[in-house]
Design an enzyme around this catalytic site. Structure first.
Site, PDB file in Angstrom:
ATOM      1  N   GLY A  16      -2.748  -0.497  -6.868  1.00 31.33           N
ATOM      2  CA  GLY A  16      -3.005  -2.278  -7.282  1.00 31.33           C
ATOM      3  C   GLY A  16      -2.562  -2.865  -6.237  1.00 31.33           C
ATOM      4  N   HIS A 113     -14.062  -2.426  -0.233  1.00 30.32           N
ATOM      5  CA  HIS A 113     -14.142  -0.912   0.673  1.00 30.32           C
ATOM      6  C   HIS A 113     -13.571  -0.679   1.820  1.00 30.32           C
ATOM      7  CE1 HIS A 113     -16.024   2.690   0.639  1.00 30.32           C
ATOM      8  NE2 HIS A 113     -16.642   3.076   1.544  1.00 30.32           N
ATOM      9  N   GLU A 183      -7.507  -4.857   5.042  1.00 28.34           N
ATOM     10  CA  GLU A 183      -7.774  -4.710   3.145  1.00 28.34           C
ATOM     11  C   GLU A 183      -6.790  -6.081   2.750  1.00 28.34           C
ATOM     12  OE1 GLU A 183      -8.486  -2.314   0.467  1.00 28.34           O
ATOM     13  OE2 GLU A 183      -8.124  -0.402   2.095  1.00 28.34           O
TER      14      GLU A 183
END
Ligand code: GRF
Length: 200
Positions: A16, A113, A183
């Site tokens: 996470g 992704h 990300e």
């Protein structure tokens, strides 16, 4: 309504770290949103632990707990409705979202992704597999993509992408590390774009 905060659910299977970067970005960027639910198919995932530590309601929901797919998807939908969720953010959730949930939340589910979609997406393209495939294909760049979720894996419209250079001596692991860092910037930018119609 003044001071309305968009109600977010995050779905995770693992550590996470993307969830954590989103959580921190809401605070740092003063975004008009709040996490009202963390759903995981694993009872003790890092994401669930982080959510508990930050007072975010958590639920362990796994298809294994139900006799039929319909009961499972019904329970997921009811949980989302019970928490009045506006948007769902998938952050390392390694399960397919039931079609009834995708239908109920059209253009209200995002996924991140670790590659430049539409390349290197689809079934089996997760975790280190993605970075191995990028290196095997001899790509000079990779990156990350935030996209809306539709019934097919990694196929929904793209909201935001960010590139990462592939180094000549990269291993799947070193590339994975650089993409994950990317990300952690991209997902907050995408959330900001979603909420405010712009990105930093
Ligand atoms: C990320 O690489 C994300 O793109 C993928 O799964 C990984 C999750 O990492 N879908 P974390 O759980 O957010 O640390």
């Amino acid at each position: 309504m003044a001071n309305h905060k968009t109600r977010l659910a995050v779905f995770c299977s693992g550590t996470g770290t993307n969830f954590q970067s989103l959580y921190n970005a809401i605070d740092e960027r003063a975004l008009p949103a709040e996490f009202v639910l963390c759903l995981s198919n694993r009872s003790e995932s890092g994401a669930i632990i982080f959510a508990r530590q930050h007072g975010i309601p958590t639920i362990h929901l796994s298809e294994k707990q139900y006799d039929t797919h319909e009961e499972f998807s019904g329970a997921m939908l009811k949980t989302l409705e019970d928490h009045s969720v506006d948007y769902i953010l998938l952050a390392g959730y390694l399960r397919k979202i039931p079609e009834s949930v995708v239908d109920a939340y059209t253009f209200r589910i995002l996924n991140i992704h670790p590659a430049l979609l539409p390349n290197f997406g689809g079934e089996g393209m997760y975790g280190i597999n993605v970075h191995k495939a990028v290196l095997e294909a001899g790509c000079r760049e990779s990156g990350a993509t935030v996209h809306y979720v539709d019934p097919e894996y990694d196929k929904g419209p793209i909201l935001l992408q960010k590139k990462v250079e592939v180094m000549p001596d990269d291993t799947p692991e070193s590339l994975a590390e650089r993409v994950l860092a990317c990300e952690h910037e991209l997902y907050p930018d995408a959330l900001e774009k979603l909420l405010l119609g712009s990105e930093s």
